[in-house]
Design a protein around this motif. Structure first.
Motif, PDB file in Angstrom:
ATOM      1  N   GLN A 124       1.539   1.142   5.930  1.00 48.57           N
ATOM      2  CA  GLN A 124       2.551   0.272   6.232  1.00 48.57           C
ATOM      3  C   GLN A 124       3.744   0.792   7.102  1.00 48.57           C
ATOM      4  O   GLN A 124       4.571   1.480   6.018  1.00 48.57           O
ATOM      5  N   ASP A 125       3.888   0.759   8.187  1.00 41.89           N
ATOM      6  CA  ASP A 125       5.255   1.240   8.814  1.00 41.89           C
ATOM      7  C   ASP A 125       6.442   0.481   8.475  1.00 41.89           C
ATOM      8  O   ASP A 125       6.422  -0.664   7.900  1.00 41.89           O
ATOM      9  N   THR A 126       7.559   0.973   8.385  1.00 37.65           N
ATOM     10  CA  THR A 126       8.890   0.455   7.913  1.00 37.65           C
ATOM     11  C   THR A 126       9.052  -1.014   8.519  1.00 37.65           C
ATOM     12  O   THR A 126       9.105  -0.896   9.858  1.00 37.65           O
ATOM     13  N   GLY A 127       9.308  -2.009   7.954  1.00 40.41           N
ATOM     14  CA  GLY A 127       9.444  -3.558   8.623  1.00 40.41           C
ATOM     15  C   GLY A 127       8.211  -4.047   9.292  1.00 40.41           C
ATOM     16  O   GLY A 127       8.292  -4.962  10.104  1.00 40.41           O
ATOM     17  N   ARG A 128       6.797  -3.514   8.871  1.00 35.68           N
ATOM     18  CA  ARG A 128       5.610  -3.939   9.441  1.00 35.68           C
ATOM     19  C   ARG A 128       4.780  -4.438   8.410  1.00 35.68           C
ATOM     20  O   ARG A 128       4.800  -4.139   7.409  1.00 35.68           O
ATOM     21  N   GLY A 129       3.706  -4.942   8.881  1.00 36.95           N
ATOM     22  CA  GLY A 129       2.635  -5.422   7.745  1.00 36.95           C
ATOM     23  C   GLY A 129       1.741  -4.347   7.730  1.00 36.95           C
ATOM     24  O   GLY A 129       1.746  -3.217   8.544  1.00 36.95           O
ATOM     25  N   GLY A 156     -15.685 -14.737   2.917  1.00 35.27           N
ATOM     26  CA  GLY A 156     -16.928 -13.604   2.471  1.00 35.27           C
ATOM     27  C   GLY A 156     -16.540 -12.167   3.289  1.00 35.27           C
ATOM     28  O   GLY A 156     -17.323 -11.413   2.983  1.00 35.27           O
ATOM     29  N   ALA A 157     -15.680 -12.185   3.975  1.00 33.82           N
ATOM     30  CA  ALA A 157     -15.270 -10.864   4.644  1.00 33.82           C
ATOM     31  C   ALA A 157     -14.561  -9.664   3.665  1.00 33.82           C
ATOM     32  O   ALA A 157     -13.907 -10.428   2.910  1.00 33.82           O
ATOM     33  N   ASN A 158     -14.946  -8.673   3.779  1.00 34.96           N
ATOM     34  CA  ASN A 158     -14.091  -7.781   2.827  1.00 34.96           C
ATOM     35  C   ASN A 158     -12.613  -7.461   3.002  1.00 34.96           C
ATOM     36  O   ASN A 158     -11.878  -7.070   2.494  1.00 34.96           O
ATOM     37  N   GLU A 159     -12.430  -7.642   4.397  1.00 35.45           N
ATOM     38  CA  GLU A 159     -10.716  -7.225   4.766  1.00 35.45           C
ATOM     39  C   GLU A 159     -10.154  -8.352   5.436  1.00 35.45           C
ATOM     40  O   GLU A 159     -10.564  -9.491   5.945  1.00 35.45           O
ATOM     41  N   GLN A 160      -8.862  -8.423   4.865  1.00 34.28           N
ATOM     42  CA  GLN A 160      -7.823  -9.324   5.346  1.00 34.28           C
ATOM     43  C   GLN A 160      -6.919  -8.451   6.394  1.00 34.28           C
ATOM     44  O   GLN A 160      -6.674  -7.052   6.181  1.00 34.28           O
ATOM     45  N   PHE A 161      -6.504  -9.178   7.330  1.00 31.79           N
ATOM     46  CA  PHE A 161      -5.623  -8.604   8.526  1.00 31.79           C
ATOM     47  C   PHE A 161      -4.408  -9.315   8.392  1.00 31.79           C
ATOM     48  O   PHE A 161      -4.002 -10.480   8.194  1.00 31.79           O
ATOM     49  N   PHE A 162      -3.444  -8.185   8.345  1.00 34.30           N
ATOM     50  CA  PHE A 162      -2.070  -8.863   7.870  1.00 34.30           C
ATOM     51  C   PHE A 162      -0.944  -8.891   9.145  1.00 34.30           C
ATOM     52  O   PHE A 162      -1.329  -8.151  10.173  1.00 34.30           O
ATOM     53  N   GLY A 163      -0.206  -9.820   9.062  1.00 35.18           N
ATOM     54  CA  GLY A 163       0.803  -9.921  10.106  1.00 35.18           C
ATOM     55  C   GLY A 163       2.027  -9.064  10.069  1.00 35.18           C
ATOM     56  O   GLY A 163       1.868  -8.353   8.889  1.00 35.18           O
ATOM     57  N   PRO A 164       2.916  -9.017  10.807  1.00 29.36           N
ATOM     58  CA  PRO A 164       3.999  -8.051  10.832  1.00 29.36           C
ATOM     59  C   PRO A 164       5.057  -8.671   9.888  1.00 29.36           C
ATOM     60  O   PRO A 164       5.710  -7.696   9.265  1.00 29.36           O
ATOM     61  N   GLY A 165       4.886  -9.866   9.205  1.00 25.88           N
ATOM     62  CA  GLY A 165       5.848 -10.171   8.104  1.00 25.88           C
ATOM     63  C   GLY A 165       7.091 -10.804   8.737  1.00 25.88           C
ATOM     64  O   GLY A 165       7.652 -10.583   9.767  1.00 25.88           O
ATOM     65  N   THR A 166       7.666 -11.568   7.939  1.00 24.62           N
ATOM     66  CA  THR A 166       9.232 -12.330   8.142  1.00 24.62           C
ATOM     67  C   THR A 166       9.961 -11.481   7.049  1.00 24.62           C
ATOM     68  O   THR A 166       9.838 -11.823   5.790  1.00 24.62           O
ATOM     69  N   ARG A 167      11.058 -10.976   7.596  1.00 24.96           N
ATOM     70  CA  ARG A 167      12.084 -10.351   6.385  1.00 24.96           C
ATOM     71  C   ARG A 167      13.003 -11.637   6.216  1.00 24.96           C
ATOM     72  O   ARG A 167      13.784 -11.892   7.071  1.00 24.96           O
ATOM     73  N   LEU A 168      13.145 -11.711   5.037  1.00 19.58           N
ATOM     74  CA  LEU A 168      14.284 -12.917   4.695  1.00 19.58           C
ATOM     75  C   LEU A 168      15.331 -12.138   4.083  1.00 19.58           C
ATOM     76  O   LEU A 168      15.046 -11.497   2.808  1.00 19.58           O
TER      77      LEU A 168
END
Lengths: 114, 113
Positions: A38-43, B98-110
């Motif tokens: 996980q890079d800073t500020g990323r998923g 049924g898949a093993n892996e979750q793919f993450f988004g970049p996130g929202t920083r609040l």
């Protein structure tokens, strides 16, 4: 209670050097273990995933090991680069638990310096 | 880029305001997850959907939090009457059933001031 513990909490190494990160878990029943970067500020982005029967898996300069008997895993980074600076998170998936099957470690913060 | 997108990437709000985040999963993924991550910690599970059905909610999801996935595609997470303790990174992930892996988004920083 399912838990994942990682060590060290943080690590600073010089570019080109190798390092090894550790993960101990108590998740049961075990399904698989993954290492995320996980890079800073990323998923988080997946590096490797291992099931019970696998004891080593490589992805370029990243090599993960798994000892399901002792419930330990390691992530070895070879010939580190500045871009390896990130948090490395160990995630263990249980066989049961509804949608919340993943237990996350708190991560090892790696910094690679010149 | 994992194929999961989140909007906005950053949100600064004053305490007491409502905020809404959006997640667009990988199109063929029918499962969608929301996590919260505070500094120096791993992600903590909040809730997950299978198609449009919200199947599980963590006790972390207080009544000020609500998530929806009305058409089984994108999802929204709303926080009402924000508190300073809500300041965190909110991550969305998707997977195939049924898949093993979750793919993450970049996130929202609040950030709640």
């Amino acid at each position: 209670k399912n838990q994942v513990e990682q060590s060290p909490q943080s690590l600073i190494i010089l570019e080109g050097k190798n390092c090894t990160l550790q993960c101990n878990y108590t998740v049961s029943p075990f399904s698989n273990l993954r290492w995320y970067k996980q890079d800073t500020g990323r998923g988080p982005v997946s590096l490797t995933i291992m099931t019970f029967s696998e004891n080593t898996k490589s992805n370029g300069r990243y090599t993960a090991t798994l000892d399901a008997d002792t419930k330990q895993s390691s992530l070895h980074i070879t010939a580190s680069q500045l871009s390896d600076s990130a948090s490395y998170i160990c995630v263990v998936r249980a066989l049961t638990g509804g949608g919340n099957k993943l237990t996350f470690g708190t991560g090892t913060q790696l910094k690679v310096e010149l | 880029d994992t194929g999961v997108s989140q909007d906005p990437r950053h949100k600064i709000t004053k305490r007491g305001q409502n905020v809404t985040f959006r997640c667009d999963p990988i199109s063929e993924h029918n499962r969608l997850y929301w996590y919260r991550q505070t500094l120096g910690q791993g992600p903590e599970f909040l809730t997950y959907f299978q198609n449009e059905a919200q199947l599980e909610k963590s006790r972390l999801l207080s009544d000020r939090f609500s998530a929806e996935r009305p058409k089984g595609s994108f999802s929204t997470l709303e926080i009402q009457r924000t508190e300073q303790g809500d300041s965190a990174m909110y991550l969305c992930a998707s997977s195939k059933q049924g898949a093993n892996e979750q793919f993450f988004g970049p996130g929202t920083r609040l950030t709640v001031l």
